[in-house]
Design a protein around this motif. Structure first.
Motif, PDB file in Angstrom:
ATOM      1  N   PHE A 153       0.816  -1.220   0.000  1.00  0.00           N
ATOM      2  CA  PHE A 153       0.000   0.000   0.000  1.00  0.00           C
ATOM      3  C   PHE A 153       0.855   1.279   0.000  1.00  0.00           C
ATOM      4  CE2 PHE A 153      -4.426  -1.545   1.656  1.00  0.00           C
ATOM      5  CZ  PHE A 153      -4.626  -2.185   0.449  1.00  0.00           C
ATOM      6  N   PRO A 154       1.867   1.398   0.882  1.00  0.00           N
ATOM      7  CA  PRO A 154       2.688   2.618   0.838  1.00  0.00           C
ATOM      8  C   PRO A 154       3.365   2.830  -0.520  1.00  0.00           C
ATOM      9  CG  PRO A 154       3.047   1.472   2.903  1.00  0.00           C
ATOM     10  CD  PRO A 154       2.230   0.559   2.048  1.00  0.00           C
ATOM     11  N   ARG A 155       3.814   1.747  -1.133  1.00  0.00           N
ATOM     12  CA  ARG A 155       4.445   1.853  -2.454  1.00  0.00           C
ATOM     13  C   ARG A 155       3.441   2.378  -3.485  1.00  0.00           C
ATOM     14  NH1 ARG A 155       6.283  -3.419  -5.980  1.00  0.00           N
ATOM     15  NH2 ARG A 155       6.240  -2.404  -8.021  1.00  0.00           N
ATOM     16  N   LEU A 156       2.240   1.815  -3.484  1.00  0.00           N
ATOM     17  CA  LEU A 156       1.217   2.261  -4.434  1.00  0.00           C
ATOM     18  C   LEU A 156       0.806   3.705  -4.164  1.00  0.00           C
ATOM     19  CD1 LEU A 156      -1.089  -0.890  -4.688  1.00  0.00           C
ATOM     20  CD2 LEU A 156       0.544  -0.056  -6.380  1.00  0.00           C
ATOM     21  N   ALA A 157       0.769   4.080  -2.888  1.00  0.00           N
ATOM     22  CA  ALA A 157       0.409   5.458  -2.541  1.00  0.00           C
ATOM     23  C   ALA A 157       1.438   6.434  -3.098  1.00  0.00           C
ATOM     24  CB  ALA A 157       0.287   5.604  -1.025  1.00  0.00           C
ATOM     25  N   ARG A 158       2.714   6.096  -2.975  1.00  0.00           N
ATOM     26  CA  ARG A 158       3.772   6.961  -3.508  1.00  0.00           C
ATOM     27  C   ARG A 158       3.654   7.114  -5.022  1.00  0.00           C
ATOM     28  NH1 ARG A 158       6.932   4.048   0.232  1.00  0.00           N
ATOM     29  NH2 ARG A 158       7.710   2.674  -1.414  1.00  0.00           N
ATOM     30  N   GLU A 159       3.181   6.046  -5.671  1.00  0.00           N
ATOM     31  CA  GLU A 159       3.052   6.057  -7.131  1.00  0.00           C
ATOM     32  C   GLU A 159       1.684   6.566  -7.584  1.00  0.00           C
ATOM     33  OE1 GLU A 159       3.855   1.975  -8.039  1.00  0.00           O
ATOM     34  OE2 GLU A 159       6.004   2.140  -7.580  1.00  0.00           O
ATOM     35  N   ARG A 160       0.858   6.997  -6.636  1.00  0.00           N
ATOM     36  CA  ARG A 160      -0.506   7.488  -6.909  1.00  0.00           C
ATOM     37  C   ARG A 160      -1.350   6.431  -7.629  1.00  0.00           C
ATOM     38  NH1 ARG A 160       1.318  10.316  -3.678  1.00  0.00           N
ATOM     39  NH2 ARG A 160       1.365  12.590  -3.585  1.00  0.00           N
ATOM     40  N   ARG A 161      -1.179   5.190  -7.202  1.00  0.00           N
ATOM     41  CA  ARG A 161      -1.966   4.082  -7.783  1.00  0.00           C
ATOM     42  C   ARG A 161      -2.910   3.475  -6.754  1.00  0.00           C
ATOM     43  NH1 ARG A 161       2.765   0.355  -9.508  1.00  0.00           N
ATOM     44  NH2 ARG A 161       1.125  -1.027 -10.265  1.00  0.00           N
ATOM     45  N   LEU A 162      -3.004   4.122  -5.577  1.00  0.00           N
ATOM     46  CA  LEU A 162      -3.890   3.658  -4.504  1.00  0.00           C
ATOM     47  C   LEU A 162      -4.997   4.686  -4.323  1.00  0.00           C
ATOM     48  CD1 LEU A 162      -4.282   1.536  -2.184  1.00  0.00           C
ATOM     49  CD2 LEU A 162      -2.933   3.078  -0.742  1.00  0.00           C
ATOM     50  N   ALA A 163      -6.250   4.249  -4.393  1.00  0.00           N
ATOM     51  CA  ALA A 163      -7.387   5.163  -4.257  1.00  0.00           C
ATOM     52  C   ALA A 163      -8.146   4.851  -2.970  1.00  0.00           C
ATOM     53  CB  ALA A 163      -8.318   5.039  -5.468  1.00  0.00           C
ATOM     54  N   GLY A 164      -8.844   5.862  -2.457  1.00  0.00           N
ATOM     55  CA  GLY A 164      -9.650   5.707  -1.246  1.00  0.00           C
ATOM     56  C   GLY A 164     -11.090   6.085  -1.530  1.00  0.00           C
ATOM     57  N   PHE A 165     -12.011   5.168  -1.297  1.00  0.00           N
ATOM     58  CA  PHE A 165     -13.433   5.355  -1.587  1.00  0.00           C
ATOM     59  C   PHE A 165     -14.182   5.628  -0.275  1.00  0.00           C
ATOM     60  CE2 PHE A 165     -17.705   3.378  -1.946  1.00  0.00           C
ATOM     61  CZ  PHE A 165     -18.222   4.131  -2.988  1.00  0.00           C
ATOM     62  N   PRO A 166     -14.596   6.868  -0.016  1.00  0.00           N
ATOM     63  CA  PRO A 166     -15.330   7.142   1.229  1.00  0.00           C
ATOM     64  C   PRO A 166     -16.693   6.457   1.210  1.00  0.00           C
ATOM     65  CG  PRO A 166     -14.540   9.172   0.171  1.00  0.00           C
ATOM     66  CD  PRO A 166     -14.406   8.074  -0.829  1.00  0.00           C
ATOM     67  N   LEU A 167     -17.033   5.786   2.285  1.00  0.00           N
ATOM     68  CA  LEU A 167     -18.354   5.155   2.354  1.00  0.00           C
ATOM     69  C   LEU A 167     -19.431   6.223   2.228  1.00  0.00           C
ATOM     70  CD1 LEU A 167     -18.094   2.427   5.140  1.00  0.00           C
ATOM     71  CD2 LEU A 167     -17.608   2.274   2.715  1.00  0.00           C
ATOM     72  N   PRO A 168     -20.511   5.906   1.504  1.00  0.00           N
ATOM     73  CA  PRO A 168     -21.568   6.897   1.315  1.00  0.00           C
ATOM     74  C   PRO A 168     -22.203   7.312   2.640  1.00  0.00           C
ATOM     75  CG  PRO A 168     -21.867   5.004  -0.140  1.00  0.00           C
ATOM     76  CD  PRO A 168     -20.788   4.645   0.823  1.00  0.00           C
ATOM     77  N   GLN A 169     -22.713   8.521   2.681  1.00  0.00           N
ATOM     78  CA  GLN A 169     -23.424   9.020   3.864  1.00  0.00           C
ATOM     79  C   GLN A 169     -24.528   8.044   4.239  1.00  0.00           C
ATOM     80  OE1 GLN A 169     -22.748  11.850   5.544  1.00  0.00           O
ATOM     81  NE2 GLN A 169     -24.387  11.485   7.011  1.00  0.00           N
ATOM     82  N   GLY A 170     -24.557   7.633   5.497  1.00  0.00           N
ATOM     83  CA  GLY A 170     -25.621   6.751   5.972  1.00  0.00           C
ATOM     84  C   GLY A 170     -25.343   5.275   5.784  1.00  0.00           C
ATOM     85  N   ALA A 171     -24.246   4.911   5.102  1.00  0.00           N
ATOM     86  CA  ALA A 171     -23.931   3.490   4.926  1.00  0.00           C
ATOM     87  C   ALA A 171     -23.576   2.881   6.281  1.00  0.00           C
ATOM     88  CB  ALA A 171     -22.766   3.317   3.952  1.00  0.00           C
ATOM     89  N   TYR A 172     -23.982   1.637   6.486  1.00  0.00           N
ATOM     90  CA  TYR A 172     -23.711   0.967   7.759  1.00  0.00           C
ATOM     91  C   TYR A 172     -22.339   0.315   7.711  1.00  0.00           C
ATOM     92  CZ  TYR A 172     -24.280  -1.876  11.905  1.00  0.00           C
ATOM     93  OH  TYR A 172     -24.118  -2.438  13.143  1.00  0.00           O
ATOM     94  N   TRP A 173     -21.549   0.505   8.764  1.00  0.00           N
ATOM     95  CA  TRP A 173     -20.224  -0.129   8.850  1.00  0.00           C
ATOM     96  C   TRP A 173     -19.872  -0.347  10.311  1.00  0.00           C
ATOM     97  CZ3 TRP A 173     -15.617   0.953  11.270  1.00  0.00           C
ATOM     98  CH2 TRP A 173     -14.510   0.188  10.868  1.00  0.00           C
ATOM     99  N   ARG A 174     -19.425  -1.548  10.621  1.00  0.00           N
ATOM    100  CA  ARG A 174     -18.924  -1.825  11.967  1.00  0.00           C
ATOM    101  C   ARG A 174     -17.921  -2.968  11.894  1.00  0.00           C
ATOM    102  NH1 ARG A 174     -19.615  -0.871  17.164  1.00  0.00           N
ATOM    103  NH2 ARG A 174     -21.426   0.480  16.933  1.00  0.00           N
ATOM    104  N   ALA A 175     -16.777  -2.770  12.546  1.00  0.00           N
ATOM    105  CA  ALA A 175     -15.809  -3.850  12.724  1.00  0.00           C
ATOM    106  C   ALA A 175     -16.154  -4.563  14.030  1.00  0.00           C
ATOM    107  CB  ALA A 175     -14.395  -3.294  12.778  1.00  0.00           C
ATOM    108  N   ILE A 176     -16.283  -5.884  13.965  1.00  0.00           N
ATOM    109  CA  ILE A 176     -16.632  -6.660  15.157  1.00  0.00           C
ATOM    110  C   ILE A 176     -15.334  -7.158  15.788  1.00  0.00           C
ATOM    111  CG2 ILE A 176     -17.989  -8.575  16.065  1.00  0.00           C
ATOM    112  CD1 ILE A 176     -19.726  -6.462  14.758  1.00  0.00           C
TER     113      ILE A 176
END
Length: 266
Positions: free
Chosen positions: A210-233
């Motif tokens: 991931f850090p390598r791809l980030a440096r090369e601008r090949r890593l994207a981040g998709f913000p979860l839509p407003q109101g989407a449900y998310w929980r780590a158990i």
């Protein structure tokens, strides 16, 4: 957008949306004891649903167009494999078992080797995530940016009350469990076919690939839509909170784990 609209016109990097996925389900889940004393973490049931976490995940993946999933097992693998055999699953599932811990990156690479179409993109998710949002939209986002890898980003609520002050140090307000100012890795990914070869054979891709791809601008981040449900158990408290949220009904905008049919047992 219709389900058969597999490609978007007007951009250069056109790829079909993924129909295959890897679920990382080999963790020990030590913070979820005693629930994980006799089962792997993804086999812990969400209170009130009668279905383990992985059941909700597979139902979600199938609803998002996934036809094949590879489940990477480790701790108490036989319990998970037995459940997968007995359940009526909405997609094809195969399992792989790490004979020794390979780390998250190594585990992804090991499981990806069993994907039915190695030259096609794929989704991946951590086995302890309970979420609902449009994977199709995330795949389009990934595609539009020509990314090699895209991670979903969540903005969790801070578990404490926050205190708002002015420049003179006067307390203005108390805010209960405000959203974090920072986005976090939500544990759900879209990977291009080329990503697999960049993974370490063992170790953590979040510290290498991931850090390598980030440096090369090949890593994207998709913000979860407003109101989407998310929980780590992660802990027993997370299970309790998930049960409360389930009892309260669906979150705003209809995004949530409440509008899907749990995977039934055979």
């Amino acid at each position: 957008m219709s389900d058969d609209d597999e490609r978007r016109p007007g951009h250069h990097h056109q790829t079909a949306r993924p129909t295959q996925a890897v679920v990382l389900a080999g963790g020990q889940g030590s913070r979820l004891r005693p629930y994980t004393d006799d089962r792997p973490k993804p086999m812990v049931e969400i209170p009130g649903t009668g279905t383990p976490i992985i059941g909700h995940q597979l139902a979600w993946l199938a609803a998002e167009g996934v036809t094949d999933a590879v489940v990477s097992c480790g701790h108490l693998a036989a319990v998970l494999q037995d459940w997968l055999e007995a359940a009526e699953l909405p997609l094809r599932v195969r399992t792989v078992v790490e004979k020794e811990p390979l780390g998250r990156g190594g585990g992804l690479k090991f499981a990806a080797a069993r994907l039915p179409e190695p030259d096609q993109p794929w989704y991946a998710t951590n086995g302890d995530i309970w979420t609902r949002f449009s994977l199709r939209d995330m795949a389009d986002f990934h595609d539009e940016r020509g990314a090699t890898a895209t991670l979903a980003l969540a903005r969790p609520r801070i578990p404490w009350g926050a205190v708002e002050t002015n420049e003179f140090g006067h307390v203005l307000d108390f805010i209960e469990s405000p959203p974090s100012p920072y986005l976090i890795n939500a544990g759900v990914y879209v990977f291009s076919a080329a990503f697999t070869a960049l993974l370490p054979d063992r170790g953590d891709h979040e510290r290498t690939t991931f850090p390598r791809l980030a440096r090369e601008r090949r890593l994207a981040g998709f913000p979860l839509p407003q109101g989407a449900y998310w929980r780590a158990i992660d802990t027993a408290k997370d299970l309790t909170e998930a049960a409360k949220e389930l009892a309260a009904g669906p979150p705003p905008h209809g995004h949530g784990p409440f509008d899907t049919t749990p995977v039934p047992h055979a």
